[in-house]
Design an enzyme around this catalytic site. Structure first.
Site, PDB file in Angstrom:
ATOM      1  CG  HIS A   1      11.612   2.430  -4.681  1.00 34.77           C
ATOM      2  ND1 HIS A   1      12.000   1.172  -5.072  1.00 34.77           N
ATOM      3  CD2 HIS A   1      10.261   2.394  -4.586  1.00 34.77           C
ATOM      4  CE1 HIS A   1      10.930   0.398  -5.219  1.00 34.77           C
ATOM      5  NE2 HIS A   1       9.854   1.119  -4.932  1.00 34.77           N
TER       6      HIS A   1
ATOM      7  CG  ASP B   1      14.595  -3.097  -4.583  1.00 30.61           C
ATOM      8  OD1 ASP B   1      13.586  -2.403  -4.363  1.00 30.61           O
ATOM      9  OD2 ASP B   1      14.554  -4.144  -5.275  1.00 30.61           O
TER      10      ASP B   1
ATOM     11  CG  ASN C   1       6.124   2.971  -7.501  1.00 29.16           C
ATOM     12  OD1 ASN C   1       6.196   3.991  -8.169  1.00 29.16           O
ATOM     13  ND2 ASN C   1       7.058   2.030  -7.528  1.00 29.16           N
TER      14      ASN C   1
ATOM     15  CG  HIS D   1       8.067   0.449  -0.397  1.00 29.97           C
ATOM     16  ND1 HIS D   1       6.805  -0.093  -0.284  1.00 29.97           N
ATOM     17  CD2 HIS D   1       8.380   0.377  -1.717  1.00 29.97           C
ATOM     18  CE1 HIS D   1       6.387  -0.491  -1.473  1.00 29.97           C
ATOM     19  NE2 HIS D   1       7.322  -0.202  -2.373  1.00 29.97           N
TER      20      HIS D   1
ATOM     21  N   GLY E   1       2.174   0.863  -9.784  1.00 26.35           N
ATOM     22  CA  GLY E   1       3.120  -0.244  -9.696  1.00 26.35           C
ATOM     23  C   GLY E   1       3.534  -0.629  -8.296  1.00 26.35           C
ATOM     24  CD  GLN E   2       1.789   0.430  -2.384  1.00 28.89           C
ATOM     25  OE1 GLN E   2       0.805   1.107  -2.695  1.00 28.89           O
ATOM     26  NE2 GLN E   2       2.192   0.296  -1.139  1.00 28.89           N
ATOM     27  CB  SER E   3       4.928  -5.067  -6.179  1.00 30.50           C
ATOM     28  OG  SER E   3       6.189  -4.697  -5.678  1.00 30.50           O
TER      29      SER E   3
HETATM   30  P1  AMP Z   1       7.136  -1.378  -5.308  1.00 30.61           P
HETATM   31  O1  AMP Z   1       7.038  -2.229  -6.544  1.00 30.61           O
HETATM   32  O2  AMP Z   1       7.242   0.095  -5.547  1.00 30.61           O
HETATM   33  O3  AMP Z   1       6.041  -1.731  -4.329  1.00 30.61           O
HETATM   34  O4  AMP Z   1       8.521  -1.748  -4.636  1.00 30.61           O
HETATM   35  C1  AMP Z   1       8.728  -2.952  -3.953  1.00 30.61           C
HETATM   36  C2  AMP Z   1      10.190  -3.235  -4.031  1.00 30.61           C
HETATM   37  O5  AMP Z   1      10.496  -4.232  -3.076  1.00 30.61           O
HETATM   38  C3  AMP Z   1      10.678  -3.755  -5.385  1.00 30.61           C
HETATM   39  O6  AMP Z   1      11.661  -2.866  -5.925  1.00 30.61           O
HETATM   40  C4  AMP Z   1      11.257  -5.131  -5.052  1.00 30.61           C
HETATM   41  O7  AMP Z   1      12.427  -5.423  -5.803  1.00 30.61           O
HETATM   42  C5  AMP Z   1      11.553  -4.986  -3.576  1.00 30.61           C
HETATM   43  N1  AMP Z   1      11.555  -6.252  -2.832  1.00 30.61           N
HETATM   44  C6  AMP Z   1      10.633  -7.250  -2.880  1.00 30.61           C
HETATM   45  N2  AMP Z   1      10.961  -8.244  -2.025  1.00 30.61           N
HETATM   46  C7  AMP Z   1      12.133  -7.853  -1.436  1.00 30.61           C
HETATM   47  C8  AMP Z   1      12.984  -8.456  -0.465  1.00 30.61           C
HETATM   48  N3  AMP Z   1      12.714  -9.661   0.083  1.00 30.61           N
HETATM   49  N4  AMP Z   1      14.109  -7.793  -0.100  1.00 30.61           N
HETATM   50  C9  AMP Z   1      14.405  -6.595  -0.654  1.00 30.61           C
HETATM   51  N5  AMP Z   1      13.624  -5.970  -1.556  1.00 30.61           N
HETATM   52  C10 AMP Z   1      12.505  -6.588  -1.950  1.00 30.61           C
END
Ligand code: AMP
Ligand code: ZN
Length: 120
Positions: free
Chosen positions: A108, A37, A93, A106, A99-101
């Protein structure tokens, strides 16, 4: 059956799978990819993702659940190899409120520190 989109050209994690965006690889096979991450929340924090584009846990069905089972086998294998025996957390998430971004499934994997419950 969900729509099967193997690669979404607009998806950040599909671009990581294809190598278009660089990442720090932890593990790879024909089904899944694991990478560190970029914003670690624990001493060990990596993500395990399917190579095919699946939006989230909410899009898992009979057409793709074998991929999820495989990912959990990989997580167990990596936890043993990385000596995470003292404990680790697997989080996925789903949706805005959780909080899924990134809208590509994926998991974690977090380890290396004491963790609290309930999560924030
Ligand atoms: P979520 O917020 O649960 O959707 O998790 C998305 C995760 O992706 C977050 O923990 C970010 O830090 C991670 N993330 C976003 N862009 C990248 C990237 N380019 N390389 C590695 N991790 C990333
Ligand atoms: Zn994707």
């Amino acid at each position: 059956m969900s729509d099967i989109v193997k690669h979404d050209p607009d998806c950040l994690f599909c671009k990581i799978v294809s190598g278009e965006i660089p990442s720090s690889k932890v593990y790879e096979d024909e089904v899944c990819y694991a990478f560190k991450d970029i914003d670690p929340q624990a001493p060990v924090h990596f993500l395990v993702i399917p190579k095919e584009h699946i939006q989230s846990c909410a899009a898992v069905d009979g057409s793709n659940s074998a991929v999820v089972g495989h990912i959990f086998e990989v997580i167990a294998k990596l936890a043993a190899e990385l000596d995470l025996g003292d404990g680790f957390r697997v989080v996925s998430n789903v949706g805005r409120q959780a909080g899924q971004s990134v809208p590509h499934l994926h998991f974690h994997v977090l380890s290396g520190r004491d963790m609290t419950w309930p999560p924030g």
